[in-house]
Design a protein around this motif. Structure first.
Motif, PDB file in Angstrom:
ATOM      1  N   ALA A   1      28.504 -13.976  -5.747  1.00 41.14           N
ATOM      2  CA  ALA A   1      28.213 -12.473  -6.014  1.00 41.14           C
ATOM      3  C   ALA A   1      29.451 -11.623  -6.227  1.00 41.14           C
ATOM      4  N   HIS A   2      30.173 -11.834  -5.120  1.00 40.45           N
ATOM      5  CA  HIS A   2      31.770 -11.349  -5.303  1.00 40.45           C
ATOM      6  C   HIS A   2      32.465 -11.489  -6.404  1.00 40.45           C
ATOM      7  N   ASP A   3      32.435 -12.708  -6.647  1.00 43.71           N
ATOM      8  CA  ASP A   3      33.128 -13.288  -8.099  1.00 43.71           C
ATOM      9  C   ASP A   3      32.589 -12.638  -9.364  1.00 43.71           C
ATOM     10  N   PHE A   4      31.240 -12.413  -9.497  1.00 48.13           N
ATOM     11  CA  PHE A   4      30.646 -11.722 -10.525  1.00 48.13           C
ATOM     12  C   PHE A   4      30.960 -10.396 -10.569  1.00 48.13           C
ATOM     13  N   ILE A   5      30.965  -9.691  -9.477  1.00 47.63           N
ATOM     14  CA  ILE A   5      31.514  -8.172  -9.399  1.00 47.63           C
ATOM     15  C   ILE A   5      32.887  -7.887  -9.940  1.00 47.63           C
ATOM     16  N   GLU A   6      33.756  -8.629  -9.294  1.00 48.54           N
ATOM     17  CA  GLU A   6      35.136  -8.952  -9.710  1.00 48.54           C
ATOM     18  C   GLU A   6      35.314  -9.006 -11.214  1.00 48.54           C
ATOM     19  N   SER A   7      34.380 -10.107 -11.638  1.00 51.59           N
ATOM     20  CA  SER A   7      34.410 -10.266 -13.124  1.00 51.59           C
ATOM     21  C   SER A   7      33.967  -9.178 -13.843  1.00 51.59           C
ATOM     22  N   PHE A   8      32.896  -8.421 -13.689  1.00 51.51           N
ATOM     23  CA  PHE A   8      32.235  -7.248 -14.341  1.00 51.51           C
ATOM     24  C   PHE A   8      33.383  -6.259 -14.379  1.00 51.51           C
ATOM     25  N   LEU A   9      34.231  -6.002 -13.311  1.00 50.29           N
ATOM     26  CA  LEU A   9      35.135  -4.894 -13.461  1.00 50.29           C
ATOM     27  C   LEU A   9      36.500  -5.210 -14.169  1.00 50.29           C
ATOM     28  N   SER A  10      36.637  -6.424 -14.721  1.00 52.97           N
ATOM     29  CA  SER A  10      37.714  -6.903 -15.472  1.00 52.97           C
ATOM     30  C   SER A  10      37.929  -6.224 -16.771  1.00 52.97           C
ATOM     31  N   GLN A  11      39.250  -6.067 -17.050  1.00 51.39           N
ATOM     32  CA  GLN A  11      39.527  -5.862 -18.517  1.00 51.39           C
ATOM     33  C   GLN A  11      38.804  -6.072 -19.437  1.00 51.39           C
ATOM     34  N   GLU A  12      38.500  -7.597 -19.664  1.00 49.26           N
ATOM     35  CA  GLU A  12      37.565  -8.303 -20.412  1.00 49.26           C
ATOM     36  C   GLU A  12      36.424  -7.680 -20.685  1.00 49.26           C
ATOM     37  N   THR A  13      35.742  -7.417 -19.700  1.00 50.71           N
ATOM     38  CA  THR A  13      34.239  -6.745 -19.805  1.00 50.71           C
ATOM     39  C   THR A  13      34.427  -5.240 -20.377  1.00 50.71           C
TER      40      THR A  13
ATOM     41  N   TYR B   1      33.814 -14.958 -14.878  1.00 54.59           N
ATOM     42  CA  TYR B   1      33.040 -15.724 -13.960  1.00 54.59           C
ATOM     43  C   TYR B   1      32.732 -17.090 -14.450  1.00 54.59           C
ATOM     44  N   ALA B   2      32.386 -16.930 -15.698  1.00 59.43           N
ATOM     45  CA  ALA B   2      31.987 -18.350 -16.403  1.00 59.43           C
ATOM     46  C   ALA B   2      33.305 -19.098 -16.557  1.00 59.43           C
ATOM     47  N   GLU B   3      34.674 -18.631 -16.755  1.00 61.56           N
ATOM     48  CA  GLU B   3      35.357 -19.467 -16.929  1.00 61.56           C
ATOM     49  C   GLU B   3      35.810 -20.173 -15.507  1.00 61.56           C
ATOM     50  N   LYS B   4      35.680 -19.246 -14.536  1.00 65.20           N
ATOM     51  CA  LYS B   4      35.711 -19.921 -12.928  1.00 65.20           C
ATOM     52  C   LYS B   4      34.541 -21.024 -12.673  1.00 65.20           C
ATOM     53  N   HIS B   5      33.243 -20.663 -12.797  1.00 62.68           N
ATOM     54  CA  HIS B   5      32.299 -21.615 -12.266  1.00 62.68           C
ATOM     55  C   HIS B   5      31.791 -22.475 -13.716  1.00 62.68           C
ATOM     56  N   GLY B   6      32.121 -22.230 -14.745  1.00 68.04           N
ATOM     57  CA  GLY B   6      31.507 -23.045 -15.586  1.00 68.04           C
ATOM     58  C   GLY B   6      30.275 -22.729 -16.422  1.00 68.04           C
ATOM     59  N   SER B   7      29.586 -21.712 -15.718  1.00 66.03           N
ATOM     60  CA  SER B   7      28.245 -21.063 -16.559  1.00 66.03           C
ATOM     61  C   SER B   7      28.280 -19.582 -16.002  1.00 66.03           C
ATOM     62  N   GLY B   8      27.229 -18.853 -16.616  1.00 65.61           N
ATOM     63  CA  GLY B   8      27.000 -17.418 -16.288  1.00 65.61           C
ATOM     64  C   GLY B   8      26.098 -17.769 -15.263  1.00 65.61           C
ATOM     65  N   PRO B   9      25.621 -16.536 -14.599  1.00 71.44           N
ATOM     66  CA  PRO B   9      24.440 -16.374 -13.656  1.00 71.44           C
ATOM     67  C   PRO B   9      23.254 -16.640 -14.195  1.00 71.44           C
TER      68      PRO B   9
END
Length: 349
Positions: free
Chosen positions: A274-286, A44-52
């Motif tokens: 909000a949807h980008d955040f969930i997609e990010s949370f479900l990632s291999q990295e998380t 998420y941060a890589e895409k938007h430049g910051s965390g929520p």
């Protein structure tokens, strides 16, 4: 066990090159303390430049009451047994799965549960899971002493134990200790026995801990020798050099839980984010981060399949032979009784 802060794989590379993120004003996540750490939103941060931006709650009933009173956020992080109550109160709305492709990696049981999926609409996306068992100071307490949950009633442990300030975890302990390992089938008599046991445990309790960091402080000072704990605390304390062991195979058993994210009605921020955040949370990295650093499991089954048995055992996610109470959604009226009775018990009644 050495601390798993080597952060294997892609999570290591991402975190090593990442500085502290300014909070994104377009997304407010209502969460448990600790989930604001950068490892939970790398993509998420890589895409938007910051965390929520984050706001925090200490217990789900607190979160529910705050939302009911008008507090606005975009996304929140309840556990499974709260979802129906939040739905009935009109607090949550469906997710758009076309924007969350990694949802497909979740186990089928999550995708078919009628508490989470209603009329084909998904209201709850499981994200993280963990175990609750006995964390204990192995310099002062023996494995034999924690072979039964009745250690929480042991007069010799008066003032040296700590219970969670969380109704579901506290009652999971009490149900197990009184012979109930499936609370979805609990009767009024089972509830009364569990409440009576919990009232006795309250008399021994040094302090109710609200989060893993608070419990770690209590155990680090030696104030508390035995605690009913999420596996996060022993994993992190061992990494910090403390001799804290984790017992999930007491005679009466231990419990498991899973939590996830809901899309709050009338959120003030961006639905797309909000949807980008969930997609990010479900990632291999998380998944790499939550297992290696926190000792928790992840709902992405493809990611979890990459962790070996040694790693899962090290963080307390391995299969056990003792009873295991799954903290699944239960009868709402019984849970409301638990909430009311737990407040009375904590107040000394």
């Amino acid at each position: 066990m050495t601390r798993l802060t080597t952060l294997m794989g892609t999570a290591a590379l991402a975190l090593a090159s990442t500085t502290a993120f300014a909070a994104d004003p377009d997304l407010l996540v209502f969460d448990w303390s600790g989930y604001e750490e950068e490892g939970f939103f790398i993509n998420y941060a890589e895409k938007h430049g910051s965390g929520p931006t984050y706001a925090f709650f200490g217990e789900e009933e607190e979160a529910f009451q705050k939302l009911r009173s008008g507090f606005k956020a975009d996304v929140a992080h309840p556990c499974s047994q709260s979802v129906d109550k939040w739905f009935q109160a009109g607090l949550i709305e469906p997710w758009d799965l076309s924007k969350i492709p990694t949802y497909e990696t979740l186990a089928d049981i999550y995708k078919t549960d009628p508490t989470f999926v209603r009329d084909g609409e998904v209201y709850f996306i499981p994200a993280d899971l963990g175990m609750t068992g006995i964390a204990y100071n192995a310099d002062e307490v023996t494995a034999e002493q924690v072979s039964s949950l009745q250690i929480f009633l042991d007069p010799e442990m008066a003032g040296r134990v700590s219970l969670p300030d969380n109704v579901d975890d506290a009652y999971a302990l009490a149900y197990l200790a009184t012979g109930t390992s499936d609370w979805t089938k609990a009767t009024e008599e089972d509830f009364k026995k569990a409440s009576d046991w919990l009232r006795q445990a309250h008399a021994n309790n040094r302090a109710y801990w609200a989060d893993g960091a608070e419990l770690a402080q209590l155990m680090a000072t030696g104030e508390v020798l035995v605690a009913w704990s999420w596996n996060e605390t022993p994993v992190q304390m061992v990494g910090d050099g403390y001799n804290i062991a984790f017992e999930r195979e007491a005679a009466e058993g231990s419990s498991s839980w899973f939590c996830g994210y809901v899309n709050l009605v009338d959120g003030p921020g961006s639905e797309d984010k909000a949807h980008d955040f969930i997609e990010s949370f479900l990632s291999q990295e998380t998944a790499d981060y939550i297992v290696n650093e926190w000792g928790y499991g992840h709902s992405n089954t493809a990611a979890m399949s990459g962790f070996g048995e040694e790693t899962l055992t090290e963080v307390g996610l391995n299969e056990i032979s003792a009873p295991q109470l799954a903290q699944l959604p239960m009868d709402t009226s019984l849970r409301e009784q638990m909430i009311k009775e737990f407040e009375r018990i904590k107040a000394g009644f």
